[in-house]
Design a protein around this motif. Structure first.
Motif, PDB file in Angstrom:
ATOM      1  N   GLY A   1       1.572  -1.623  -3.504  1.00  0.00           N
ATOM      2  CA  GLY A   1       0.156  -1.494  -3.800  1.00  0.00           C
ATOM      3  C   GLY A   1      -0.647  -1.188  -2.546  1.00  0.00           C
ATOM      4  O   GLY A   1      -1.622  -0.445  -2.577  1.00  0.00           O
ATOM      5  N   ALA A   2      -0.219  -1.783  -1.439  1.00  0.00           N
ATOM      6  CA  ALA A   2      -0.931  -1.531  -0.192  1.00  0.00           C
ATOM      7  C   ALA A   2      -0.755  -0.085   0.246  1.00  0.00           C
ATOM      8  O   ALA A   2      -1.599   0.473   0.932  1.00  0.00           O
TER       9      ALA A   2
ATOM     10  N   VAL B   1      -0.211   2.686  -1.909  1.00  0.00           N
ATOM     11  CA  VAL B   1      -0.789   3.695  -2.791  1.00  0.00           C
ATOM     12  C   VAL B   1      -2.223   3.334  -3.144  1.00  0.00           C
ATOM     13  O   VAL B   1      -2.615   2.181  -3.084  1.00  0.00           O
ATOM     14  N   GLY B   2      -3.003   4.337  -3.483  1.00  0.00           N
ATOM     15  CA  GLY B   2      -4.404   4.116  -3.803  1.00  0.00           C
ATOM     16  C   GLY B   2      -4.739   4.346  -5.258  1.00  0.00           C
ATOM     17  O   GLY B   2      -5.900   4.283  -5.652  1.00  0.00           O
TER      18      GLY B   2
ATOM     19  N   GLY C   1      -2.497  -1.673  -6.573  1.00  0.00           N
ATOM     20  CA  GLY C   1      -2.772  -0.564  -5.659  1.00  0.00           C
ATOM     21  C   GLY C   1      -4.243  -0.222  -5.498  1.00  0.00           C
ATOM     22  O   GLY C   1      -4.682   0.164  -4.424  1.00  0.00           O
TER      23      GLY C   1
ATOM     24  N   ILE D   1      -5.847  -3.479  -3.435  1.00  0.00           N
ATOM     25  CA  ILE D   1      -5.455  -3.626  -2.036  1.00  0.00           C
ATOM     26  C   ILE D   1      -5.732  -2.301  -1.334  1.00  0.00           C
ATOM     27  O   ILE D   1      -5.283  -1.265  -1.792  1.00  0.00           O
ATOM     28  N   PRO D   2      -6.492  -2.322  -0.231  1.00  0.00           N
ATOM     29  CA  PRO D   2      -6.803  -1.046   0.431  1.00  0.00           C
ATOM     30  C   PRO D   2      -5.551  -0.362   0.969  1.00  0.00           C
ATOM     31  O   PRO D   2      -4.593  -1.062   1.285  1.00  0.00           O
ATOM     32  N   PRO D   3      -5.562   0.941   1.089  1.00  0.00           N
ATOM     33  CA  PRO D   3      -6.626   1.869   0.684  1.00  0.00           C
ATOM     34  C   PRO D   3      -6.645   2.076  -0.827  1.00  0.00           C
ATOM     35  O   PRO D   3      -5.604   1.965  -1.474  1.00  0.00           O
TER      36      PRO D   3
HETATM   37 NA    NA Z   1      -3.795   0.483  -2.133  1.00  0.00          NA
END
Ligand code: NA
Ligand code: NA
Lengths: 309, 438, 186
Positions: free
Chosen positions: B110-111, B113-114, B152, B155-157
């Motif tokens: 998740g961190a 992919v956006g 995703g 969590i940024p981005p």
């Molecule tokens: Na993300």
């Protein structure tokens, strides 16, 4: 209403620019006494940013305010129309160019060929490049990776920079992590809305284009269905709109700059005369290239050439 | 036909198509074209080319093929398993431990992919089979993947956050930081749910069987080494984003190259494996993209007919107390999640709702985080939700949509409660960005 | 006799769609390579390409569109199967015939519009708006082909459902599908 129109623009609902287009729609409704009803479609509302020109062509929407850089592959002359890098920023000069020096008929033909009616253009403010590092002289552009599409990319390459293609929504992250060293914005308001100043602090004082000229286009069938008086009303409304764009744009541009300065934006130092000359040179180099690519572009650039001599 | 009636007709058609078990993407497109032909005429067909170009030439969506391919390579080369084997060696004696590892791995994906689709389909590729093979309850396994892989956008981005910030002229950095505490709360609650529910119901997550012959030190060393290497791959992909080598979209390609190199190192790189990974990935990409395309045709038609004006006029003159207005907005967005995808919800609702929330005295960043949390929930609530469809795409054939609907229930409740908590205690959202950014 | 012809049509469609489905799977590594190369050229060589951006999008579009028929053949398109799973096989045949008809209508529209766009692209020399400015016409040809393939597969599946509805027998051998089942660690 006798005519139900859909009018698409690139700006979000509730944004300052969005309201100017809303104003144009309301004006057409009021001036036509409700005979034309105009529904405004904002960014993402049914037609994507790159689809506006195509959607007006087919009549899916009746009227559009496209951004010509997005349609360089469909209507190359639009790139010359918007203003090649290094062009003038003088509004009076631009008006003469269009109305008296012969650009308007050329563009009417270019758009007409694709089933579009080209109405009075309006002027939007200059294109600037924001960078993470201060640019002290033009050599500092050497090797910088800058997000700049199309003609702006070519211009920056002439200065030694490396243009990068990126999705708009990845500019912020890319500036912040350093994938790119800088980015152009379609104007100062775009830089502000994209929050670029949070991750890049320096604006270069010379604009890549002093002004951008954008048309309002109407689907030909929708246009032909209007009686002559209604056609005149729509034309008149776009003229009012052009004036409003001009005055408000200036105001908003200065507001955007002030807001960004409050967040730490700085101007890179004033360029030297040599820098200014190199900048102009980089722009002039594009004329031949664009002339060769498309017949209407050539006609437009021939006018520029005869002016320059 | 008024837009209200049209919306009702479209909704009824969707439900009918769902009842028939029609392919979702093709049915949505077909419904839009048929209803559109009846109400608008042939001219509406012109929505197809612009929508096609918008969908297929979206660089942001390129994360979907790249990450899915990475996920397929990882699972087919056994690298994904290696990661979980190693984690089991350490915490295998805890009931539900594998699900907990999956939550952490999904959070890391998740961190990277956006967007939602890439996260869920990658997590599903890697983590679903290990859980099912070890006898985990399938609902728990599916739910964990949906809950973790969907993070995703929180969590940024996060692409929706960038879109929100731009549409409402707020700071992206502030949004990113503000999302961290709610994301952490969700992860903690997910882990707590797994631990508690597995304690209460031992069938949900069997303990690893003690092998007849205890693994030798050498075997243990290999398990640890393989696990560590696969974990390093995740850090390399994350690192390529943080160090400015690649954008979040492009980092998927780094992951593919890394997975191929690792497979070579593990001596598992066979032409057949690469071929099958490519085939399965291409199939999943196509399935996802036909849904996205069909749904976009549908929502573009609906938007051209003016559904956004209906939403906008509905929000005026509500005559409600401020907090009720906020709650009303959340309900509207949850309902919109029924027929519209995550990006369009942000594009449409952020500019309509945020100024109202601000005029009522609420913080726009807080409201934005609520919106992202809301979207996270909307995409996984039945019957219509992109996350549900993506998960069905990645799930083995025996798993029905009903399994998936049932599997998400507890996790949706967790996310709803985090939404409610963040609504009641704005400090949870605003404390960190105010501390970091002043 | 008619049944033989129908079976022949269906088998031919299956073979064609399988072939295309297999072929596009080779595009996946190519796509990853193109994007990885752009990252490499930009970060390590400090000279970003002008072609990788559009090329990767074209490959993406080809995979996404052309895979549709293969996904239909494998019955991999997502559906909500709650009621669907509970009804008798013959009712299911009817359900499928209805939804495949709707889908055929949709892809027929896509095909028609894509051909129109192709002609326009030739007439006005449409390109991408980037500096590289690659031609657009092949994309619209591909879209027309992808929708024809999908229509062929949908028709074949429709005939299969129809045959089963009336005869209770399978038109095609079951082995035609499911050659994609999970093969762990292969
Ligand atoms: Na993300
Ligand atoms: Na939903």
């Amino acid at each position: 209403a006798d005519h139900n129109w859909r009018f698409a623009n690139l700006y979000g609902r509730g944004t300052a620019y969005g309201e100017v287009y809303e104003g144009l729609a309301k004006n057409i409704e009021a001036m036509s006494d409700g005979r034309i009803k105009v529904q405004v479609l904002y960014s993402g509302e049914g037609v994507g940013t790159t689809g506006i020109l195509g959607a007006v062509k087919t009549g899916l929407i009746s009227m559009g305010a496209p951004f010509q850089s997005m349609h360089a592959g469909e209507l190359p002359a639009g790139l010359v129309e918007i203003g090649l890098p290094g062009g003038t920023s003088d509004a009076a000069e631009l008006t003469t160019l269009f109305q008296e020096k012969g650009w308007a008929p050329i563009l009417k033909k270019a758009y007409g060929e694709q089933g579009l009616v080209w109405l009075d253009p309006y002027i939007q403010p200059a294109v600037y490049v924001i960078t993470k590092k201060q640019i002290n002289s033009i050599e500092d552009f050497n090797g910088l990776k800058i997000r700049a599409p199309g003609a702006y990319g070519k211009f920056l390459r002439n200065l030694g920079a490396s243009p990068v293609s990126l999705a708009w929504s990845e500019i912020y992250t890319s500036l912040s992590t350093g994938v790119i060293d800088g980015s152009i914005g379609s104007n100062m308001i775009d830089h502000r809305d994209g929050n670029h100043v949070e991750v890049a602090k320096y604006m270069y004082p010379l604009p890549l284009a002093g002004a951008q000229v954008l048309p309002i286009v109407v689907n030909r069938n929708a246009w032909n269905k209007l009686s002559p008086d209604l056609q005149a009303i729509v034309s008149a409304a776009t003229t009012v709109h052009a004036r409003e764009q001009m005055t408000k744009s200036k105001l908003w541009e200065s507001q955007a700059v002030a807001e960004m300065q409050a967040k730490g934006l700085q101007w890179s130092p004033a360029p030297s005369d040599a820098d200014k000359a190199a900048w102009k040179q980089a722009g002039a180099g594009l004329w031949d290239e664009y002339s060769a690519a498309d017949k209407y572009s050539k006609e437009l650039i021939d006018v520029l050439r005869s002016e320059a001599n | 036909m008024s837009i209200e009636v049209l919306t009702g007709v479209l909704l009824a058609c969707i439900l009918a198509a769902f009842a028939l078990g029609a392919p979702v993407g093709l049915a949505l497109g077909g419904i839009a074209m048929a209803v559109g032909y009846a109400t608008w005429g042939e001219g509406l067909f012109n929505v197809i080319p612009t929508t096609l170009e918008d969908t297929h030439f979206s660089f942001i969506l390129l994360a979907i093929p790249l990450y899915i391919y990475m996920g397929q390579l990882l699972t087919r080369s056994g690298i994904g398993d290696a990661m979980f084997n190693a984690s089991q060696m350490i915490i295998g004696r805890v009931r539900g431990s594998l699900a907990i590892s999956v939550i952490f791995v999904c959070s890391m994906i998740g961190a990277m992919v956006g967007i939602i689709g890439a996260g869920i389909m990658t997590s599903g590729s890697i983590a679903l089979r290990p859980m099912l093979e070890r006898g985990y309850n399938k609902r728990l396994a599916l739910g964990v993947i949906m809950a973790g892989g969907g993070l995703g956008i929180l969590i940024p981005p996060s692409i929706p956050m960038i879109m929100f910030a731009s549409a409402t002229q707020n700071s992206v950095g502030r949004m990113f930081i503000a999302a961290l505490v709610p994301a952490a709360i969700i992860i903690v609650l997910l882990v707590a749910y797994v631990v508690i529910s597995c304690k209460l119901d031992h069938n949900k997550a069997p303990l690893d069987k003690v092998p007849d012959v205890a693994p030798t030190t050498k075997e243990k060393w290999f398990t640890a080494r393989d696990g560590l290497l696969s974990l390093i791959l995740i850090f390399v992909v994350l690192g390529s984003i943080i160090m400015g080598i690649a954008t979040p979209t492009e980092s998927g390609a780094i992951g593919v190259v890394g997975a191929i190199l690792l497979a070579m190192f593990f001596k598992r790189l066979k032409p057949r494996m690469v071929k099958n990974a490519g085939m399965q990935a291409a199939l999943l990409v196509s399935v996802a993209m036909w849904i996205i395309f069909g749904a976009s045709v549908f929502s573009n038609f609906h938007l051209l007919m003016g559904v956004q004006n209906m939403v906008a006029s509905f929000t005026q003159d509500l005559g409600l107390s401020p907090i009720m207005v906020i709650i009303m907005f959340q309900l509207i967005m949850l309902l919109l999640g029924f027929i519209i995808d995550e990006f369009i919800i942000v594009l449409m609702c952020a500019p309509i709702f945020t100024p109202i929330a601000v005029s009522l005295g609420y913080d726009p960043i807080w409201f934005g985080i609520l919106m992202i949390l809301n979207i996270l929930i909307a995409v996984q609530t039945p019957p219509y939700g992109f996350a549900l469809f993506y998960l069905k795409g990645i799930a083995p054939p025996g798993i029905s949509m009903l399994d998936i609907y049932k599997s998400v229930a507890p996790f949706v409740l967790i996310k709803l409660s985090v939404l409610a908590i963040c609504m009641m205690f704005p400090e949870l959202v605003l404390w960190l960005p105010n501390k970091v950014m002043g | 006799m008619i049944v033989t012809a129908i079976r022949g049509y269906c088998l031919g469609t299956h073979a064609l769609v399988s072939f295309i489905g297999n072929s596009i799977s080779y595009l996946m590594p190519v796509l990853a390579f193109v994007v990885a190369f752009e990252v490499f050229a930009r970060y390590f060589l400090n000279s970003p390409t002008i072609w990788a951006y559009d090329l990767s999008l074209f490959i993406f579009g080809y995979i996404a569109a052309l895979g549709g028929a293969f996904a239909q053949q494998q019955r991999a398109h997502i559906n909500v199967d709650i009621l669907y799973n509970t009804v008798s096989p013959r009712i299911r045949n009817i359900f499928n015939m209805l939804s495949f008809s709707l889908a055929i209508f949709f892809v027929a529209v896509i095909c028609k519009m894509s051909i129109g766009k192709f002609e326009e692209a030739i007439e006005f020399n449409y390109r991408r708006q980037s500096e590289w400015a690659p031609q657009m016409h092949h994309y619209w040809v591909m879209m027309a082909v992808a929708s024809v393939l999908l229509a062929l597969q949908l028709t074949s599946d429709w005939l299969e459902e129809c045959y089963h509805l009336f005869t209770g027998k399978n038109l095609l051998p079951a082995s035609l599908r499911n050659h994609l089942e999970e093969t762990p660690n292969d």
